[in-house]
Motif scaffolding. Structure first.
Motif, PDB file in Angstrom:
ATOM      1  N   VAL A 128       0.781  -1.182   0.067  1.00 61.09           N
ATOM      2  CA  VAL A 128       0.034  -0.026  -0.148  1.00 61.09           C
ATOM      3  C   VAL A 128       0.868   1.325  -0.025  1.00 61.09           C
ATOM      4  O   VAL A 128       0.649   2.329  -0.626  1.00 61.09           O
ATOM      5  CB  VAL A 128      -0.957  -0.014   1.148  1.00 61.09           C
ATOM      6  N   ALA A 129       2.003   1.258   0.780  1.00 66.30           N
ATOM      7  CA  ALA A 129       2.700   2.383   0.784  1.00 66.30           C
ATOM      8  C   ALA A 129       3.519   2.709  -0.700  1.00 66.30           C
ATOM      9  O   ALA A 129       3.489   3.754  -1.106  1.00 66.30           O
ATOM     10  CB  ALA A 129       4.092   2.168   1.598  1.00 66.30           C
ATOM     11  N   PHE A 136       0.418   5.883  -7.258  1.00 65.54           N
ATOM     12  CA  PHE A 136      -0.724   6.355  -7.968  1.00 65.54           C
ATOM     13  C   PHE A 136      -1.605   7.416  -7.182  1.00 65.54           C
ATOM     14  O   PHE A 136      -2.358   7.898  -7.479  1.00 65.54           O
ATOM     15  CB  PHE A 136      -1.756   5.214  -7.637  1.00 65.54           C
ATOM     16  N   GLY A 137      -0.751   8.022  -6.038  1.00 64.12           N
ATOM     17  CA  GLY A 137      -1.344   8.951  -5.346  1.00 64.12           C
ATOM     18  C   GLY A 137      -2.405   8.736  -4.304  1.00 64.12           C
ATOM     19  O   GLY A 137      -2.376   7.526  -4.125  1.00 64.12           O
ATOM     20  N   PRO A 138      -2.988   9.744  -3.712  1.00 64.77           N
ATOM     21  CA  PRO A 138      -3.883   9.504  -2.578  1.00 64.77           C
ATOM     22  C   PRO A 138      -5.034   8.489  -2.633  1.00 64.77           C
ATOM     23  O   PRO A 138      -5.433   7.746  -1.624  1.00 64.77           O
ATOM     24  CB  PRO A 138      -4.719  11.039  -2.422  1.00 64.77           C
ATOM     25  N   VAL A 139      -5.593   8.261  -4.001  1.00 62.09           N
ATOM     26  CA  VAL A 139      -6.384   7.164  -4.119  1.00 62.09           C
ATOM     27  C   VAL A 139      -5.813   5.864  -3.429  1.00 62.09           C
ATOM     28  O   VAL A 139      -6.890   4.962  -2.895  1.00 62.09           O
ATOM     29  CB  VAL A 139      -7.049   6.978  -5.547  1.00 62.09           C
ATOM     30  N   LEU A 178      -6.748   4.307   0.133  1.00 62.15           N
ATOM     31  CA  LEU A 178      -8.027   3.307   0.318  1.00 62.15           C
ATOM     32  C   LEU A 178      -7.698   1.719   0.622  1.00 62.15           C
ATOM     33  O   LEU A 178      -8.294   0.956   1.051  1.00 62.15           O
ATOM     34  CB  LEU A 178      -8.721   3.291  -0.820  1.00 62.15           C
ATOM     35  N   GLY A 179      -6.367   1.556   0.409  1.00 67.32           N
ATOM     36  CA  GLY A 179      -5.782   0.096   0.754  1.00 67.32           C
ATOM     37  C   GLY A 179      -5.511  -0.191   2.192  1.00 67.32           C
ATOM     38  O   GLY A 179      -5.299  -1.120   2.442  1.00 67.32           O
ATOM     39  N   TRP A 180      -5.348   1.074   3.128  1.00 70.16           N
ATOM     40  CA  TRP A 180      -4.845   0.774   4.414  1.00 70.16           C
ATOM     41  C   TRP A 180      -5.888  -0.173   5.164  1.00 70.16           C
ATOM     42  O   TRP A 180      -5.535  -0.901   5.948  1.00 70.16           O
ATOM     43  CB  TRP A 180      -4.893   1.966   5.186  1.00 70.16           C
ATOM     44  N   PRO A 181      -7.168   0.097   4.812  1.00 69.19           N
ATOM     45  CA  PRO A 181      -8.296  -0.709   5.613  1.00 69.19           C
ATOM     46  C   PRO A 181      -7.999  -2.390   5.277  1.00 69.19           C
ATOM     47  O   PRO A 181      -8.134  -3.164   6.048  1.00 69.19           O
ATOM     48  CB  PRO A 181      -9.547  -0.500   5.076  1.00 69.19           C
TER      49      PRO A 181
END
Length: 200
Positions: free
Chosen positions: A145-146, A152-155, A158-161
């Motif tokens: 995710v990092a 890809f930027g801020p979108v 959303l992978g942190w959950p």
């Protein structure tokens, strides 16, 4: 003969998350996603992505599966941390070969950095697992995710959950404790971000 009891829904979900977001799956997907992001043509995608896939995923995962079939490893997640040194070391050697080939093929800096991240995070996990059962699932999920957030930027935040869900699944299945999961995430995410930023 009594029928086996069904697993509770929580355990089934935990097993699904553990399998779908396993390190082998993520280190297969991440180089391909990065290659697709930076490739200038389908030929480059095939060349760079194929090289990364072979040496970062196919060979390391194949070594683990072979070990399971031969009875040298307990399972494909290598739950016994005492068994992890050999397959992880072979996997790191394979990634190192992939790095050399990608350098020779003049792969873009972003893709090269992703493979270095896989190597460095893998090496750190191998070192820690020599003494303590750090969660490689959590480390690789956090690192993935990092890196995606930097690509890809801020979108991608959303992978942190999903990283949290992976951690929950490992604890729910009693493969790890919360300290082992949190330590894996705390190792993988910042290490991956630091390495990626240093190389791009």
């Amino acid at each position: 003969m009594r029928a086996p009891r069904e697993r509770p829904a929580g355990a089934r979900l935990a097993r699904l998350l553990t399998e779908v977001l396993a390190p082998g799956v993520l280190v297969t997907a991440l180089p391909l996603v990065a290659a697709a992001r930076v490739s200038r043509s389908p030929a480059h995608l095939l060349l760079w992505g194929g090289t990364a896939l072979l040496f970062c995923a196919v060979v390391p995962v194949g070594v683990i599966l072979h070990g399971v079939r031969r009875g040298r490893l307990t399972d494909r997640h290598v739950g016994d941390h005492r068994q992890r040194a050999r397959p992880l070391s072979i996997g790191l050697a394979s990634v190192a070969v992939g790095l050399l080939l990608l350098a020779a093929l003049r792969a873009p800096a972003e893709l090269f950095a992703v493979i270095v991240v896989i190597f460095v995070v893998g090496a750190a996990c191998t070192l820690v697992n020599h003494w303590w059962k750090l969660s490689i699932h959590a480390a690789v999920a956090g690192a993935t995710v990092a890196v995606l957030a930097l690509l890809f930027g801020p979108v991608a935040q959303l992978g942190w959950p999903l990283v949290a869900a992976v951690g929950w699944s490992r604890v729910r299945l009693r493969d790890h404790t919360w300290p082992q999961v949190l330590a894996g995430t705390a190792l993988g995410a910042p290490l991956a971000a630091g390495v990626f930023l240093a190389l791009t």
